[in-house]
Design a protein around this motif. Structure first.
Motif, PDB file in Angstrom:
ATOM      1  N   GLU A 452       0.842  -1.190   0.000  1.00  0.00           N
ATOM      2  CA  GLU A 452       0.000   0.000   0.000  1.00  0.00           C
ATOM      3  C   GLU A 452       0.881   1.245   0.000  1.00  0.00           C
ATOM      4  O   GLU A 452       1.923   1.277   0.654  1.00  0.00           O
ATOM      5  CB  GLU A 452      -0.919   0.016   1.226  1.00  0.00           C
ATOM      6  CG  GLU A 452      -0.237   0.279   2.568  1.00  0.00           C
ATOM      7  CD  GLU A 452       0.439  -0.932   3.185  1.00  0.00           C
ATOM      8  OE1 GLU A 452       0.730  -0.895   4.402  1.00  0.00           O
ATOM      9  OE2 GLU A 452       0.704  -1.910   2.461  1.00  0.00           O
ATOM     10  N   ASP A 453       0.480   2.243  -0.751  1.00  0.00           N
ATOM     11  CA  ASP A 453       1.283   3.459  -0.876  1.00  0.00           C
ATOM     12  C   ASP A 453       0.351   4.661  -1.038  1.00  0.00           C
ATOM     13  O   ASP A 453      -0.476   4.677  -1.947  1.00  0.00           O
ATOM     14  CB  ASP A 453       2.214   3.335  -2.084  1.00  0.00           C
ATOM     15  CG  ASP A 453       3.100   4.549  -2.258  1.00  0.00           C
ATOM     16  OD1 ASP A 453       3.513   5.130  -1.228  1.00  0.00           O
ATOM     17  OD2 ASP A 453       3.373   4.927  -3.409  1.00  0.00           O
ATOM     18  N   LYS A 515      -2.436   4.014  -3.951  1.00  0.00           N
ATOM     19  CA  LYS A 515      -2.539   2.835  -4.818  1.00  0.00           C
ATOM     20  C   LYS A 515      -2.113   1.604  -4.042  1.00  0.00           C
ATOM     21  O   LYS A 515      -1.309   1.678  -3.105  1.00  0.00           O
ATOM     22  CB  LYS A 515      -1.695   2.999  -6.074  1.00  0.00           C
ATOM     23  CG  LYS A 515      -0.188   3.056  -5.827  1.00  0.00           C
ATOM     24  CD  LYS A 515       0.582   3.212  -7.141  1.00  0.00           C
ATOM     25  CE  LYS A 515       2.088   3.301  -6.884  1.00  0.00           C
ATOM     26  NZ  LYS A 515       2.855   3.459  -8.139  1.00  0.00           N
ATOM     27  N   ILE A 516      -2.678   0.491  -4.458  1.00  0.00           N
ATOM     28  CA  ILE A 516      -2.282  -0.809  -3.934  1.00  0.00           C
ATOM     29  C   ILE A 516      -1.612  -1.566  -5.075  1.00  0.00           C
ATOM     30  O   ILE A 516      -2.231  -1.791  -6.121  1.00  0.00           O
ATOM     31  CB  ILE A 516      -3.500  -1.587  -3.406  1.00  0.00           C
ATOM     32  CG1 ILE A 516      -4.173  -0.825  -2.265  1.00  0.00           C
ATOM     33  CG2 ILE A 516      -3.084  -2.970  -2.934  1.00  0.00           C
ATOM     34  CD1 ILE A 516      -5.467  -1.457  -1.795  1.00  0.00           C
ATOM     35  N   SER A 517      -0.361  -1.913  -4.893  1.00  0.00           N
ATOM     36  CA  SER A 517       0.392  -2.630  -5.923  1.00  0.00           C
ATOM     37  C   SER A 517       0.565  -4.079  -5.512  1.00  0.00           C
ATOM     38  O   SER A 517       0.665  -4.397  -4.321  1.00  0.00           O
ATOM     39  CB  SER A 517       1.769  -1.988  -6.128  1.00  0.00           C
ATOM     40  OG  SER A 517       1.642  -0.619  -6.452  1.00  0.00           O
ATOM     41  N   TYR A 518       0.582  -4.935  -6.498  1.00  0.00           N
ATOM     42  CA  TYR A 518       0.801  -6.345  -6.201  1.00  0.00           C
ATOM     43  C   TYR A 518       1.762  -6.956  -7.231  1.00  0.00           C
ATOM     44  O   TYR A 518       1.715  -6.656  -8.415  1.00  0.00           O
ATOM     45  CB  TYR A 518      -0.519  -7.121  -6.173  1.00  0.00           C
ATOM     46  CG  TYR A 518      -1.427  -6.893  -7.359  1.00  0.00           C
ATOM     47  CD1 TYR A 518      -1.346  -7.690  -8.498  1.00  0.00           C
ATOM     48  CD2 TYR A 518      -2.372  -5.874  -7.330  1.00  0.00           C
ATOM     49  CE1 TYR A 518      -2.188  -7.473  -9.581  1.00  0.00           C
ATOM     50  CE2 TYR A 518      -3.210  -5.644  -8.412  1.00  0.00           C
ATOM     51  CZ  TYR A 518      -3.118  -6.455  -9.534  1.00  0.00           C
ATOM     52  OH  TYR A 518      -3.930  -6.238 -10.611  1.00  0.00           O
ATOM     53  N   SER A 519       2.651  -7.772  -6.747  1.00  0.00           N
ATOM     54  CA  SER A 519       3.635  -8.475  -7.573  1.00  0.00           C
ATOM     55  C   SER A 519       4.267  -9.544  -6.696  1.00  0.00           C
ATOM     56  O   SER A 519       4.038  -9.587  -5.486  1.00  0.00           O
ATOM     57  CB  SER A 519       4.704  -7.509  -8.106  1.00  0.00           C
ATOM     58  OG  SER A 519       5.429  -6.937  -7.020  1.00  0.00           O
ATOM     59  N   GLU A 565      -1.642  -2.844 -10.314  1.00  0.00           N
ATOM     60  CA  GLU A 565      -1.904  -1.896  -9.244  1.00  0.00           C
ATOM     61  C   GLU A 565      -3.333  -1.399  -9.337  1.00  0.00           C
ATOM     62  O   GLU A 565      -3.955  -1.405 -10.412  1.00  0.00           O
ATOM     63  CB  GLU A 565      -0.938  -0.721  -9.280  1.00  0.00           C
ATOM     64  CG  GLU A 565      -1.001   0.121 -10.527  1.00  0.00           C
ATOM     65  CD  GLU A 565       0.003   1.269 -10.503  1.00  0.00           C
ATOM     66  OE1 GLU A 565      -0.363   2.358 -10.957  1.00  0.00           O
ATOM     67  OE2 GLU A 565       1.149   1.066 -10.029  1.00  0.00           O
TER      68      GLU A 565
END
Length: 896
Positions: A452-453, A515-519, A565
């Motif tokens: 989360e950012d 934004k929520i990023s996923y990787s 994201e």
């Protein structure tokens, strides 16, 4: 990509042609391409023969391969109709997109895909291997891992039995001629392979002609990052690309990379190898997005910037065009949408002057509509002004990534926090065993990372269920749910702790982006047996004596989760109250019926203000956007209780002076001499004196007489049950307003001529005395000889109850659902009665009371009759004939 089983399919693609004498790199401009294609088109049936002839010429001149291509193989004749003529027509219509011819034998074959009208293969290569049809999609699907991150087979011509090494694998020219140094700076195809990959796949999305029904959720993901190198080994493409057809001056070559999979199988992917001339195409214009928001909220401002670069050695002027449309209906944005252009170009389309080797920045701004927006930009799209060869970097398109319409998550005025739930896309990472077997006892490990950012916006962040991967297996799916809390305090407003924001316009919310990023990835070790040569000693001929040995090698297979994201825009409305609540406008400050003749008057004034503290009930909202907890928050400002105060005064003459002296006056007018008829005063019976109101008989006093009552009713608001000053002030004013005035002359016990107030009179020059009015009031109520002539009966009167007081509380409650009287709501915010925003309640710090006071006073003038000690007949007679100077009045001017 096509799976390899027993053998590898080898194809030859994209042969192009050049004039026989072209032994140096020439600029591949449009005129030469058109000229060449026109020559072939005019050749008609012999065009295919011409293509073969020229292709063989190039192979001989560059690679010393004579008669490399035949007119027929065991798979059939050279395909003229299906390939050569089709490419000629395509090239004539779009010469800048012409990259050469496929040298294909036989007919299209294998699976036929009805929906795209394509066979998998367009024919066979010179070596009999199937040739993939140009534009055929990746029907096997895509894992989401970019090309440079594939588990590539290193040197496949050494490590795969099915791949035969040829003279072009790891090709290296020892003495590179000057005309080839641009293309082969180190003598290898590395630069050409890199250029081919960048042109074919650089920045290209899976959904852009590569996707075929599978993995549609990855349509927006880029399959290859421009300029990327393989992430294994030495990081050079020449160590992985098996060259099937080498490049020439004007045609691109073709190769393959081989990809390991978990089941031991291997697939391949065709890799274009750029033509030599593409690296020396002359000066170029390029465009790229410098600023491009991925998402925006409706009615917010949007800025898009495009950077133009030129490597022309002279100044040029190129046509450009912006195309900005609503994706919902395809309509172009206009000035009505706030569209305007700034920077080095101020219009939607036009000509842009670019200095030699210079840069230009163009901006487009607009108000985000209620739709996704597509932004397209073109600079010198036809390559004619100035002349350009490479047009792949002249056109920009934001679709499908941007600009997406984002619905802001709003935090209302009375919310301290709000919980959110985001269901992230289901994500799968699938391991492929390259060879050998999984290492015994070793689990796959990894994680889908959710970030989360900024963290000071996403509070209490949790991505459960999303456990770490530490288990056997090959395919791992995660469907995490992101839960978090957005707090008011993280926008700078923290009323619960006494920190208040006061924005200039509360209708405009504060905004924060996040934004929520996923990787992530998963890895698992595996082992395989590797053969190698072990040499010890030499034989009789001096050669090494070697034996083949095997050893177990351990490596690691890795699979990536599909990255992505979720951008969000959060809004918070802030209103902490106005410093002063406007007072009610319907309060009156006036006296009704305020005339001297009126015996009843109504008075209105604003009650004195009382300060009080307020609290505000604010809530915490759950994922369903409904309150699950309420919290009492102190208000920023004190408030003042004010209300309409009122009074009513009624005056009644119980007995007037006329009534008091009526009997005696009647007797005098009838010239009656009976003493009993003159009960309160003795009046003259002379006929000529009857025209006067009160013809006092000489030698007698004329004392004031009469009874007057007034009733005062007040409605006031206090914080105590004690008597109100407003009421008492009004009563006192009324009492003080009564007066009795007379300028009659009296003789007191000291035989002095005095007025009604026993004030000694001065003699005049006529042998008499100068008159001086004597005024009786409640404060100065004594007359001749100190006798009390005016008496006030108030609440202390024991003969009659003259004062009542009724007290009612104006109720209020600080409880959220408690009852609060409308009078309180009128002076607080958040109620229809006050017409303000933020609802507040009163703290339990005290009560305000409505007090109704009724007070009846009696003013009594003396009624006794007293004979004068000394009679001054003439003077008294004269004065008693002037009764118009006797007054008994109320003065109202002191009431307010």
């Amino acid at each position: 990509m096509k799976k390899i089983t027993m053998w590898i399919l080898i194809s030859i693609l994209l042969f192009s042609v050049i004039p026989y004498k072209a032994l140096a790199v020439e600029k591949n401009d449009e005129s030469k391409v058109i000229k060449l294609l026109n020559e072939l088109n005019e050749a008609g049936a012999s065009a295919a023969d011409e293509v073969l002839k020229r292709a063989n010429h190039d192979m001989n001149e560059i690679y010393e391969k004579e008669d490399y291509f035949l007119e027929r193989t065991g798979k059939g004749a050279f395909n003229q109709e299906g390939i050569i003529k089709k490419r000629i027509q395509e090239g004539l219509s779009k010469p800048t997109e012409f990259y050469g011819f496929e040298i294909v034998y036989g007919k299209s074959h294998d699976d036929y895909f009805e929906d795209i009208k394509m066979y998998r293969y367009s024919g066979y290569s010179i070596n009999g291997d199937p040739v993939s049809t140009k534009g055929f999609p990746w029907d096997a699907g895509w894992s989401g891992k970019q090309i440079q991150n594939f588990d590539l087979v290193s040197e496949p011509w050494k490590n795969m039995k099915e791949v035969r090494k040829n003279n072009f694998d790891q090709f290296k020219m020892k003495n590179v001629p000057d005309n080839l140094k641009e293309a082969l700076p180190d003598g290898t195809f590395e630069k050409l392979i890199q250029a081919g990959l960048d042109r074919e796949y650089g920045g290209r999305k899976y959904g852009d002609g590569l996707m075929y029904h599978k993995n549609k959720e990855r349509a927006g993901l880029v399959v290859y990052t421009k300029g990327a190198k393989p992430n294994r080994g030495k990081g050079k493409w020449i160590d992985y690309v098996h060259v099937i057809q080498p490049p020439t001056y004007l045609s691109q070559g073709y190769g393959r990379i081989y990809i390991n999979h978990k089941d031991g199988s291997i697939t391949y992917l065709g890799i274009p190898i750029a033509a030599f001339s593409t690296l020396d195409q002359g000066p170029d214009l390029s465009a790229e997005f410098e600023t491009l928001p991925s998402a925006e909220v409706a009615e917010e401002g949007v800025l898009v910037s495009v950077r133009i670069r030129s490597d022309f050695k002279e100044s040029v002027t190129a046509p450009y065009e912006w195309i900005i449309t609503r994706k919902a209906d395809g309509k172009r944005l206009t000035a009505d949408d706030g569209l305007k252009f700034t920077g080095h170009a101020l219009a939607e389309t036009g000509n842009l002057a670019i200095p030699a080797g210079g840069k230009r920045l163009l901006n487009a701004s607009f108000i985000m509509p209620d739709s996704d927006v597509r932004v397209q930009f073109k600079i010198n799209k036809d390559g004619n002004s100035p002349k350009e060869d490479d047009l792949t970097n002249n056109v920009l398109d934001s679709d499908p990534d941007a600009i997406k319409l984002t619905v802001p998550q709003a935090l209302p005025y009375d919310a301290l926090s709000i919980k959110y739930r985001e269901d992230l896309p289901s994500n799968t990472a699938t391991l492929q065993l390259p060879q050998g077997k999984w290492k015994e006892g070793a689990n796959a490990t990894g994680r889908l990372n959710i970030v989360e950012d900024p963290k000071d916006l996403y509070r209490n962040f949790d991505d459960d269920p999303n456990p770490d991967i530490n288990e056997p297996g090959e395919s791992f799916t995660r469907s995490p749910i992101a839960r978090y809390t957005i707090k008011r305090e993280d926008f700078g407003d923290n009323p619960a702790k006494g920190s208040y924001l006061n924005p200039e316009d509360p209708e405009i919310p504060l905004t924060r982006d996040g934004k929520i990023s996923y990787s992530g990835s998963v890895s698992r070790p595996y082992t395989y047996e590797e053969s190698y040569q072990s040499c010890e000693g030499k034989d009789k001929d001096g050669q090494d004596i070697c034996t083949t040995q095997t050893r177990t090698v351990e490596s690691t297979a890795t699979a990536d989760f599909t990255p992505g994201e979720l951008p969000s825009v959060f809004k918070m409305y802030v209103y902490n109250g106005m410093e002063e609540v406007p007072p009610p406008t319907d309060f009156k400050t006036e006296i009704e019926e305020n005339s001297p003749q009126s015996l009843q008057k109504k008075l209105y004034w604003v009650n004195e203000p009382y300060k009080f503290d307020v609290i505000r009930w604010m809530n915490h909202l759950g994922e369903n956007k409904k309150p699950y907890k309420w919290e009492m928050v102190p208000g920023q400002y004190e408030r003042e209780f004010t209300q309409q105060a009122s009074g009513e005064v009624t005056i009644h003459a119980e007995k007037t002076m006329e009534e008091e002296y009526g009997q005696a006056r009647s007797a005098a007018s009838k010239r009656t001499n009976k003493k009993s008829q003159y009960d309160k005063a003795v009046f003259a019976t002379d006929k000529e004196l009857q025209k006067y109101d009160y013809p006092i008989k000489s030698g007698y006093y004329f004392n004031p007489a009469g009874e007057y009552t007034f009733t005062v009713k007040t409605v006031t608001y206090k914080q105590t049950t004690e008597d109100t000053a407003d009421h008492q002030d009004l009563v006192d004013s009324l009492i003080d307003s009564f007066k009795y005035e007379s300028d009659l002359i009296y003789i007191n016990s000291n035989k002095e001529a005095v007025n009604l107030r026993n004030e000694k009179l001065k003699s005049n020059n006529r042998g008499g005395f100068a008159t001086k009015p004597g005024v009786l009031t409640a404060k100065n109520n004594t007359g001749v000889n100190g006798a009390v002539l005016l008496e006030v009966l108030d609440r202390n009167d024991t003969t009659q109850k003259r004062y009542t007081k009724k007290v009612n509380e104006i109720p209020h409650s600080q409880n959220r659902d408690g009852y609060t009287h409308d009078f309180w709501k009128m002076v607080m915010e958040g109620y229809s009665l006050s017409r303000q925003k933020a609802r507040t309640c009163i703290t339990n710090t005290g009560n305000t009371l409505k007090m109704v006071s009724i007070f009846t006073e009696l003013l009594r003038q003396q009624k006794s009759r007293s004979r004068s000690i000394r009679t001054i007949f003439r003077y008294i007679r004269m004065r008693t004939c002037k009764m118009g100077s006797i007054q008994s009045t109320f003065r109202w001017t002191l009431l307010i």
